[in-house]
Design a protein around this motif. Structure first.
Motif, PDB file in Angstrom:
ATOM      1  N   VAL A 133      47.779  30.759  33.465  1.00 11.41           N
ATOM      2  CA  VAL A 133      49.148  30.676  31.462  1.00 11.41           C
ATOM      3  C   VAL A 133      50.274  30.878  32.451  1.00 11.41           C
ATOM      4  O   VAL A 133      49.474  32.565  33.581  1.00 11.41           O
ATOM      5  N   ILE A 134      51.403  30.620  32.232  1.00 15.56           N
ATOM      6  CA  ILE A 134      52.445  31.542  32.223  1.00 15.56           C
ATOM      7  C   ILE A 134      53.257  31.407  31.608  1.00 15.56           C
ATOM      8  O   ILE A 134      53.875  30.283  30.639  1.00 15.56           O
ATOM      9  N   PHE A 135      54.083  32.823  31.667  1.00 13.72           N
ATOM     10  CA  PHE A 135      55.222  32.684  30.637  1.00 13.72           C
ATOM     11  C   PHE A 135      56.462  33.235  31.845  1.00 13.72           C
ATOM     12  O   PHE A 135      56.457  34.162  32.551  1.00 13.72           O
ATOM     13  N   ARG A 136      57.554  32.398  30.871  1.00 10.35           N
ATOM     14  CA  ARG A 136      58.712  32.527  32.070  1.00 10.35           C
ATOM     15  C   ARG A 136      59.960  32.604  30.695  1.00 10.35           C
ATOM     16  O   ARG A 136      60.384  31.931  30.733  1.00 10.35           O
ATOM     17  N   ASP A 137      60.670  33.389  31.405  1.00  6.33           N
ATOM     18  CA  ASP A 137      61.872  33.749  30.262  1.00  6.33           C
ATOM     19  C   ASP A 137      61.089  33.837  29.205  1.00  6.33           C
ATOM     20  O   ASP A 137      62.570  33.112  28.343  1.00  6.33           O
ATOM     21  N   CYS A 138      60.453  34.184  29.181  1.00  2.00           N
ATOM     22  CA  CYS A 138      60.350  34.459  27.161  1.00  2.00           C
ATOM     23  C   CYS A 138      61.061  35.894  27.285  1.00  2.00           C
ATOM     24  O   CYS A 138      60.998  36.668  27.397  1.00  2.00           O
ATOM     25  N   ARG A 139      60.438  35.588  25.818  1.00  2.00           N
ATOM     26  CA  ARG A 139      61.304  37.270  25.414  1.00  2.00           C
ATOM     27  C   ARG A 139      60.474  37.331  23.017  1.00  2.00           C
ATOM     28  O   ARG A 139      60.123  36.645  23.357  1.00  2.00           O
ATOM     29  N   VAL A 140      60.338  38.465  23.965  1.00  3.26           N
ATOM     30  CA  VAL A 140      60.034  38.840  22.011  1.00  3.26           C
ATOM     31  C   VAL A 140      61.075  39.860  21.467  1.00  3.26           C
ATOM     32  O   VAL A 140      61.476  41.190  21.861  1.00  3.26           O
ATOM     33  N   ILE A 141      61.765  39.038  20.227  1.00  6.13           N
ATOM     34  CA  ILE A 141      62.121  40.885  19.648  1.00  6.13           C
ATOM     35  C   ILE A 141      62.144  41.257  18.065  1.00  6.13           C
ATOM     36  O   ILE A 141      61.717  40.361  17.456  1.00  6.13           O
ATOM     37  N   GLU A 142      61.978  41.789  17.886  1.00  7.26           N
ATOM     38  CA  GLU A 142      61.557  43.388  16.680  1.00  7.26           C
ATOM     39  C   GLU A 142      62.451  42.220  15.964  1.00  7.26           C
ATOM     40  O   GLU A 142      64.489  42.809  15.998  1.00  7.26           O
ATOM     41  N   GLY A 143      62.007  42.195  14.689  1.00  6.24           N
ATOM     42  CA  GLY A 143      62.792  42.080  13.455  1.00  6.24           C
ATOM     43  C   GLY A 143      63.126  43.086  12.364  1.00  6.24           C
ATOM     44  O   GLY A 143      62.895  44.347  13.323  1.00  6.24           O
ATOM     45  N   PRO A 144      63.099  43.382  11.093  1.00  6.61           N
ATOM     46  CA  PRO A 144      64.062  44.114  10.481  1.00  6.61           C
ATOM     47  C   PRO A 144      62.929  45.115  10.136  1.00  6.61           C
ATOM     48  O   PRO A 144      63.067  46.436   9.605  1.00  6.61           O
ATOM     49  N   ASN A 145      61.486  44.676   9.539  1.00  8.89           N
ATOM     50  CA  ASN A 145      60.597  45.340   9.044  1.00  8.89           C
ATOM     51  C   ASN A 145      59.619  45.940  10.396  1.00  8.89           C
ATOM     52  O   ASN A 145      57.994  46.187  10.593  1.00  8.89           O
ATOM     53  N   GLY A 146      60.207  46.444  11.836  1.00  8.97           N
ATOM     54  CA  GLY A 146      59.220  46.080  12.999  1.00  8.97           C
ATOM     55  C   GLY A 146      58.515  45.459  13.751  1.00  8.97           C
ATOM     56  O   GLY A 146      58.978  44.103  13.695  1.00  8.97           O
ATOM     57  N   SER A 147      57.077  46.045  14.746  1.00 11.55           N
ATOM     58  CA  SER A 147      57.172  44.764  14.939  1.00 11.55           C
ATOM     59  C   SER A 147      55.651  45.039  15.630  1.00 11.55           C
ATOM     60  O   SER A 147      55.083  46.085  15.494  1.00 11.55           O
ATOM     61  N   GLN A 148      53.934  44.300  16.307  1.00 10.27           N
ATOM     62  CA  GLN A 148      53.727  43.943  16.685  1.00 10.27           C
ATOM     63  C   GLN A 148      53.663  44.116  18.340  1.00 10.27           C
ATOM     64  O   GLN A 148      54.553  44.561  18.787  1.00 10.27           O
ATOM     65  N   GLY A 149      52.405  43.521  18.701  1.00 14.64           N
ATOM     66  CA  GLY A 149      52.851  43.696  20.425  1.00 14.64           C
ATOM     67  C   GLY A 149      53.111  42.569  20.375  1.00 14.64           C
ATOM     68  O   GLY A 149      53.732  41.605  20.006  1.00 14.64           O
ATOM     69  N   ALA A 150      53.862  42.210  21.575  1.00  5.44           N
ATOM     70  CA  ALA A 150      54.582  41.342  21.879  1.00  5.44           C
ATOM     71  C   ALA A 150      53.687  40.002  23.043  1.00  5.44           C
ATOM     72  O   ALA A 150      53.630  39.431  22.661  1.00  5.44           O
TER      73      ALA A 150
END
Length: 440
Positions: free
Chosen positions: A305-322
């Protein structure tokens, strides 16, 4: 000492043989590989157009000119009717927004069903492409099958390519693309430059659909340039991918659970374990919050499993895990484990970025992986940056490929840095001991 692993790999011209390998040898080769050497293959050109499909007409093209083209009126399911007229390698051009609900491709309900298209024992192999610019052509949701539900076999789907379209999940359906349990064709599903959207009827908590893709049957996936309108649960929810699969340049507007959920369930979906390498590249998970989960979830996959150049951005209601990689051994799911007790093969993170100042759990949690390689990262948040164990499932070798000392790496912009197991945070000296090449 700063190690630029990406530049070094490119300079040496890595061409990794493990892409065509299988089993333990492939995992060992993968473990030694640099993520910069894993190349997503180019998209192949589309062949010549063979059919034009409109809401009330199908035109079968016969070479240059229109004199010998044949036009057929449709009876309400123009896409299904066009597939029945097509043959291997044909290209169906969609002109406009096609009607149809509950469409079944490759098999499905027995009897003379106007919403089902299969080619008998010949596997379906075709391309469906929108002819209008910017995904303005539209089809409705469909499912991919192997056989009919009365036990009559069919060839299923060996390859289907969907491109430059919008796929609408109407109120009678839960997803844009579905693969029911048992449809284990191992066929290739290519989805390029497609928008997913749900019915505008207030269903599924007002979001209109539950999933972008829900696949319980085992397929191979190549998904690029997909954009998903807000979805109730998961944009991509796939059981046991069957071979090298690619997820590239995808975006989303919101979800209550995940952007990607990969599962590998031994008990309630028995069969071949997931295999091959999963590559996630330039994926943006935005506004994932609500019912519990991580934006990217890998609940077992015995390949890499490879994650390359990925991003997780929080929205207006907060966030869970990335990102979570974990062992789903709960009932009734059950986990596939390899001979060494790992549920997931080698995991590589290369330039993984998180912005989650209001997360409700650890930002990255990895357990049960044969090995973990972490290259560049930047995690801005209020929780633990990395957690490395769930219950009794440890990982194999863990390596940070960033600067030495690792503990001073500027990508640590979260409240805490590394947790080895629940309640056990690592000191800076212990974090530094994970630097490549001497990770434990």
């Amino acid at each position: 000492m700063q190690i630029h692993r990406r530049s070094m790999a490119l300079a040496m011209g890595f061409a990794l043989p493990w892409l065509s390998m299988s089993g333990l040898a492939a995992q060992r080769a993968f473990e030694a590989a640099d993520p910069a050497g894993v190349i997503v293959p180019p998209i192949e050109p589309i062949g010549a157009l063979t059919h034009v499909v409109r809401p009330h007409e199908i035109v079968v093209l016969n070479g240059a000119g229109t004199e010998d083209d044949i036009s057929y009126p449709t009876a309400g399911y123009p896409l299904i009717e066009a597939i029945l007229l097509a043959g291997p390698g044909d290209v169906l051009g969609i002109d406009g927004s096609l009607p149809g609900a509950g469409q079944q491709i490759g098999g499905g309900d027995a009897g003379q069903k106007f919403y089902r298209a299969d080619w008998g024992l010949e596997p379906i192999d075709l391309t469906i492409v929108g002819l209008r610019p910017e995904r303005a052509s539209q089809i409705t949701s469909f499912s991919l099958h192997l056989g009919r539900n009365d036990g009559q076999p069919t060839g299923g789907v060996s390859r289907i390519r969907i491109q430059n379209l919008t796929i609408l999940s109407p109120s009678s359906d839960t997803q844009c693309i579905g693969v029911p349990i048992g449809a284990d064709t191992g066929g290739l599903v290519q989805v390029y430059d497609v928008d997913f959207k749900g019915a505008q009827d207030g269903s599924f908590d007002g979001l209109g659909y539950k999933w972008g893709i829900r696949a319980m049957g085992r397929m191979r996936w190549d998904i690029r340039g997909v954009h998903a309108a807000p979805v109730q649960e998961h944009v991509f929810y796939l059981d046991s991918p069957a071979g090298n699969s690619y997820f590239v340049d995808c975006t989303m507007e919101g979800s209550w659970r995940t952007m990607v959920q990969i599962v590998n369930r031994r008990t309630d979906n028995p069969g071949t374990t997931g295999y091959g390498t999963l590559v996630f590249e330039n994926m943006t998970a935005y506004n994932v919050f609500g019912e519990g989960g991580y934006a990217f979830t890998i609940a077992g996959h015995l390949g890499g499993v490879i994650f390359r150049d990925c991003r997780v951005i929080e929205g207006p209601n907060g966030s869970q895990g990335a990102l979570v990689v974990w062992v789903d051994d709960s009932e009734p799911h059950g986990a596939h484990l390899d001979g060494d007790g790992f549920a997931t093969g080698p995991v590589i993170l290369d330039n993984f970025r998180v912005y989650a100042p209001n997360a409700d759990r650890s930002h990255v949690s990895i357990s049960g992986a044969r090995s973990v390689h972490i290259d560049e990262f930047h995690i801005i948040g209020n929780q633990m940056a990395f957690r490395f164990r769930q219950k009794e499932y440890p990982n194999g070798k863990i390596r940070f490929l960033v600067q030495d000392p690792v503990s001073s790496y500027p990508g640590f912009a979260a409240a805490r840095k590394v947790q080895w197991s629940p309640g056990v945070d690592l000191s800076d000296a212990e974090i530094d001991s994970l630097w490549w090449p001497q990770g434990p």
